[in-house]
Design a protein around this motif. Structure first.
Motif, PDB file in Angstrom:
ATOM      1  N   ILE A   1      -7.261  19.697  10.021  1.00 56.17           N
ATOM      2  CA  ILE A   1      -6.619  20.647  10.639  1.00 56.17           C
ATOM      3  C   ILE A   1      -5.175  20.856   9.775  1.00 56.17           C
ATOM      4  CG2 ILE A   1      -5.123  21.198  12.713  1.00 56.17           C
ATOM      5  CD1 ILE A   1      -7.590  19.843  14.343  1.00 56.17           C
ATOM      6  N   THR A   2      -4.579  19.811   9.432  1.00 56.11           N
ATOM      7  CA  THR A   2      -3.196  19.920   8.857  1.00 56.11           C
ATOM      8  C   THR A   2      -3.431  20.334   7.264  1.00 56.11           C
ATOM      9  OG1 THR A   2      -3.223  17.433   8.316  1.00 56.11           O
ATOM     10  CG2 THR A   2      -1.893  17.856  10.168  1.00 56.11           C
ATOM     11  N   ARG A   3      -4.607  19.848   6.558  1.00 53.34           N
ATOM     12  CA  ARG A   3      -4.697  20.618   5.462  1.00 53.34           C
ATOM     13  C   ARG A   3      -5.009  21.897   5.453  1.00 53.34           C
ATOM     14  NH1 ARG A   3      -8.853  16.246   2.614  1.00 53.34           N
ATOM     15  NH2 ARG A   3      -7.156  14.692   2.046  1.00 53.34           N
ATOM     16  N   ARG A   4      -5.736  22.349   6.201  1.00 51.26           N
ATOM     17  CA  ARG A   4      -5.790  24.061   6.654  1.00 51.26           C
ATOM     18  C   ARG A   4      -4.798  24.676   6.736  1.00 51.26           C
ATOM     19  NH1 ARG A   4     -11.694  24.408   9.745  1.00 51.26           N
ATOM     20  NH2 ARG A   4     -13.037  23.663   7.998  1.00 51.26           N
ATOM     21  N   LEU A   5      -3.625  24.225   7.772  1.00 53.17           N
ATOM     22  CA  LEU A   5      -2.735  24.589   8.065  1.00 53.17           C
ATOM     23  C   LEU A   5      -1.604  24.672   6.958  1.00 53.17           C
ATOM     24  CD1 LEU A   5      -1.588  23.040  11.651  1.00 53.17           C
ATOM     25  CD2 LEU A   5      -1.806  25.272  10.923  1.00 53.17           C
ATOM     26  N   GLU A   6      -1.684  23.579   6.147  1.00 54.39           N
ATOM     27  CA  GLU A   6      -0.633  23.521   4.921  1.00 54.39           C
ATOM     28  C   GLU A   6      -1.074  24.692   3.996  1.00 54.39           C
ATOM     29  OE1 GLU A   6       1.854  20.863   3.535  1.00 54.39           O
ATOM     30  OE2 GLU A   6       0.724  20.137   1.836  1.00 54.39           O
ATOM     31  N   ALA A   7      -2.624  24.645   3.779  1.00 58.81           N
ATOM     32  CA  ALA A   7      -2.996  25.638   2.778  1.00 58.81           C
ATOM     33  C   ALA A   7      -2.421  27.218   3.223  1.00 58.81           C
ATOM     34  CB  ALA A   7      -4.588  25.523   2.667  1.00 58.81           C
ATOM     35  N   GLU A   8      -2.521  27.329   4.414  1.00 60.77           N
ATOM     36  CA  GLU A   8      -2.202  28.906   4.701  1.00 60.77           C
ATOM     37  C   GLU A   8      -0.719  28.976   4.836  1.00 60.77           C
ATOM     38  OE1 GLU A   8      -3.828  28.999   9.053  1.00 60.77           O
ATOM     39  OE2 GLU A   8      -5.677  28.714   8.330  1.00 60.77           O
TER      40      GLU A   8
ATOM     41  N   LEU B   1       1.187  27.292   2.654  1.00 53.35           N
ATOM     42  CA  LEU B   1       1.821  27.720   1.126  1.00 53.35           C
ATOM     43  C   LEU B   1       1.050  28.944   0.465  1.00 53.35           C
ATOM     44  CD1 LEU B   1       0.544  24.131   0.072  1.00 53.35           C
ATOM     45  CD2 LEU B   1       2.846  25.196  -0.096  1.00 53.35           C
ATOM     46  N   ALA B   2      -0.008  29.278   1.073  1.00 52.45           N
ATOM     47  CA  ALA B   2      -0.554  30.695   0.274  1.00 52.45           C
ATOM     48  C   ALA B   2       0.299  31.938   0.999  1.00 52.45           C
ATOM     49  CB  ALA B   2      -2.010  30.958   0.815  1.00 52.45           C
ATOM     50  N   ALA B   3       0.592  31.910   2.025  1.00 55.70           N
ATOM     51  CA  ALA B   3       1.478  33.133   2.588  1.00 55.70           C
ATOM     52  C   ALA B   3       2.905  33.082   2.324  1.00 55.70           C
ATOM     53  CB  ALA B   3       1.225  33.134   4.252  1.00 55.70           C
ATOM     54  N   HIS B   4       3.551  31.740   2.378  1.00 54.92           N
ATOM     55  CA  HIS B   4       4.972  31.481   2.641  1.00 54.92           C
ATOM     56  C   HIS B   4       5.432  30.598   1.440  1.00 54.92           C
ATOM     57  CE1 HIS B   4       4.410  33.970   6.189  1.00 54.92           C
ATOM     58  NE2 HIS B   4       3.596  32.771   6.493  1.00 54.92           N
ATOM     59  N   ASP B   5       4.686  30.045   0.568  1.00 49.95           N
ATOM     60  CA  ASP B   5       5.019  29.237  -0.285  1.00 49.95           C
ATOM     61  C   ASP B   5       5.891  28.066   0.224  1.00 49.95           C
ATOM     62  OD1 ASP B   5       5.232  27.663  -2.814  1.00 49.95           O
ATOM     63  OD2 ASP B   5       7.190  28.774  -3.309  1.00 49.95           O
ATOM     64  N   LEU B   6       5.583  27.432   1.735  1.00 52.93           N
ATOM     65  CA  LEU B   6       6.011  26.688   2.440  1.00 52.93           C
ATOM     66  C   LEU B   6       5.070  25.405   3.017  1.00 52.93           C
ATOM     67  CD1 LEU B   6       8.747  26.164   3.666  1.00 52.93           C
ATOM     68  CD2 LEU B   6       7.920  27.422   5.739  1.00 52.93           C
ATOM     69  N   ALA B   7       5.521  24.188   2.518  1.00 55.06           N
ATOM     70  CA  ALA B   7       4.620  23.061   2.781  1.00 55.06           C
ATOM     71  C   ALA B   7       4.631  22.902   4.486  1.00 55.06           C
ATOM     72  CB  ALA B   7       4.870  21.915   1.957  1.00 55.06           C
ATOM     73  N   LEU B   8       3.840  22.196   5.116  1.00 47.66           N
ATOM     74  CA  LEU B   8       3.727  21.818   6.193  1.00 47.66           C
ATOM     75  C   LEU B   8       4.915  20.831   6.567  1.00 47.66           C
ATOM     76  CD1 LEU B   8       2.335  22.238   9.139  1.00 47.66           C
ATOM     77  CD2 LEU B   8       0.890  20.424   8.618  1.00 47.66           C
ATOM     78  N   ALA B   9       5.245  19.905   6.032  1.00 47.43           N
ATOM     79  CA  ALA B   9       6.568  19.006   6.096  1.00 47.43           C
ATOM     80  C   ALA B   9       7.923  19.871   6.178  1.00 47.43           C
ATOM     81  CB  ALA B   9       6.421  17.743   5.232  1.00 47.43           C
ATOM     82  N   SER B  10       7.819  20.850   5.139  1.00 51.41           N
ATOM     83  CA  SER B  10       8.886  21.450   5.125  1.00 51.41           C
ATOM     84  C   SER B  10       9.009  22.469   6.435  1.00 51.41           C
ATOM     85  CB  SER B  10       8.927  22.566   3.817  1.00 51.41           C
ATOM     86  OG  SER B  10       9.027  21.687   2.541  1.00 51.41           O
ATOM     87  N   TYR B  11       7.856  23.088   6.807  1.00 54.46           N
ATOM     88  CA  TYR B  11       8.163  23.670   7.979  1.00 54.46           C
ATOM     89  C   TYR B  11       8.443  23.051   9.192  1.00 54.46           C
ATOM     90  CZ  TYR B  11       6.588  26.721  11.764  1.00 54.46           C
ATOM     91  OH  TYR B  11       6.673  27.530  13.171  1.00 54.46           O
ATOM     92  N   ASP B  12       7.799  21.781   9.273  1.00 53.18           N
ATOM     93  CA  ASP B  12       8.428  20.855  10.243  1.00 53.18           C
ATOM     94  C   ASP B  12       9.809  20.564  10.458  1.00 53.18           C
ATOM     95  OD1 ASP B  12       7.917  19.145  12.655  1.00 53.18           O
ATOM     96  OD2 ASP B  12       7.313  17.588  11.331  1.00 53.18           O
ATOM     97  N   VAL B  13      10.529  20.335   9.185  1.00 56.81           N
ATOM     98  CA  VAL B  13      11.888  20.162   9.014  1.00 56.81           C
ATOM     99  C   VAL B  13      12.741  21.285   9.398  1.00 56.81           C
ATOM    100  CG1 VAL B  13      13.634  19.862   7.396  1.00 56.81           C
ATOM    101  CG2 VAL B  13      11.772  18.369   7.482  1.00 56.81           C
ATOM    102  N   LEU B  14      12.092  22.467   9.142  1.00 52.74           N
ATOM    103  CA  LEU B  14      12.725  23.804   9.443  1.00 52.74           C
ATOM    104  C   LEU B  14      12.774  24.057  10.942  1.00 52.74           C
ATOM    105  CD1 LEU B  14      12.043  26.255   6.480  1.00 52.74           C
ATOM    106  CD2 LEU B  14      13.965  24.818   6.700  1.00 52.74           C
ATOM    107  N   GLN B  15      11.652  23.809  11.647  1.00 53.00           N
ATOM    108  CA  GLN B  15      11.445  23.868  12.931  1.00 53.00           C
ATOM    109  C   GLN B  15      12.180  22.968  13.688  1.00 53.00           C
ATOM    110  OE1 GLN B  15       7.519  22.806  14.477  1.00 53.00           O
ATOM    111  NE2 GLN B  15       7.490  24.905  15.719  1.00 53.00           N
ATOM    112  N   GLN B  16      12.104  21.784  13.483  1.00 48.97           N
ATOM    113  CA  GLN B  16      12.880  20.792  14.038  1.00 48.97           C
ATOM    114  C   GLN B  16      14.334  21.094  14.010  1.00 48.97           C
ATOM    115  OE1 GLN B  16      11.705  18.335  16.067  1.00 48.97           O
ATOM    116  NE2 GLN B  16       9.811  18.573  15.428  1.00 48.97           N
ATOM    117  N   LEU B  17      15.117  21.521  12.869  1.00 47.88           N
ATOM    118  CA  LEU B  17      16.405  21.939  12.729  1.00 47.88           C
ATOM    119  C   LEU B  17      16.909  22.985  13.590  1.00 47.88           C
ATOM    120  CD1 LEU B  17      16.916  21.475   9.015  1.00 47.88           C
ATOM    121  CD2 LEU B  17      18.069  20.162  10.909  1.00 47.88           C
TER     122      LEU B  17
END
Length: 146
Positions: free
Chosen positions: A22-29, A31-47
């Motif tokens: 699940i996390t690999r698919r989320l990360e691929a989506e 990265l493809a759409a927003h050039d944003l890794a899942l861990a980066s998304y998580d940091v931005l969301q937490q902030l």
């Protein structure tokens, strides 16, 4: 010696594989759409959820990264203009991670992709009663004594 049965081992491995898949698919989506890794998304969301700023130690507790891993990730996010660091007024050694306007904009842009991925990879796969069971099981695991 503590052992586990083949069935218990199989359940453990299935849980690990499901989470990774699940996390690999989320990360691929992301990265493809927003050039944003899942861990980066998580940091931005937490902030964002913390009104745009968190002490680095508190942020590390909220994301699934080591302190050194978080430092490297925040370095990259800072280079990309999505996060900045600010000194803590009450602690000369402390630092805040602060969400920038560009970081907020990237989060807003990426959130629909993230939510669609969660829905497609997890929520829509399970029936409502299975989601309730999943919630109960995960809650039990999270509150179990260490």
């Amino acid at each position: 010696m503590v052992g586990i049965s083949p069935e218990e081992s199989a359940v453990w491995r299935m849980m690990q594989r499901a989470q990774v898949r699940i996390t690999r698919r989320l990360e691929a989506e992301l990265l493809a759409a927003h050039d944003l890794a899942l861990a980066s998304y998580d940091v931005l969301q937490q902030l964002s959820e913390a009104h745009g700023r968190l002490r680095m130690n508190d942020l590390a507790d909220r994301v699934l990264l080591s302190r050194s891993g978080l430092t490297r990730l925040v370095d990259r996010l800072q280079r990309d203009g999505l996060v900045q660091r600010e000194a803590c007024a009450d602690d000369a050694r402390g630092l805040y991670a602060v969400l920038t306007g560009a970081g907020e904009a990237r989060l807003v842009e990426a959130t629909p992709t993230y939510l669609r991925g969660i829905r497609a990879q997890f929520l829509d796969v399970l029936e409502p009663e299975e989601l309730e069971q999943c919630t109960a099981m995960l809650t039990k695991l999270l509150v179990a004594p260490r």
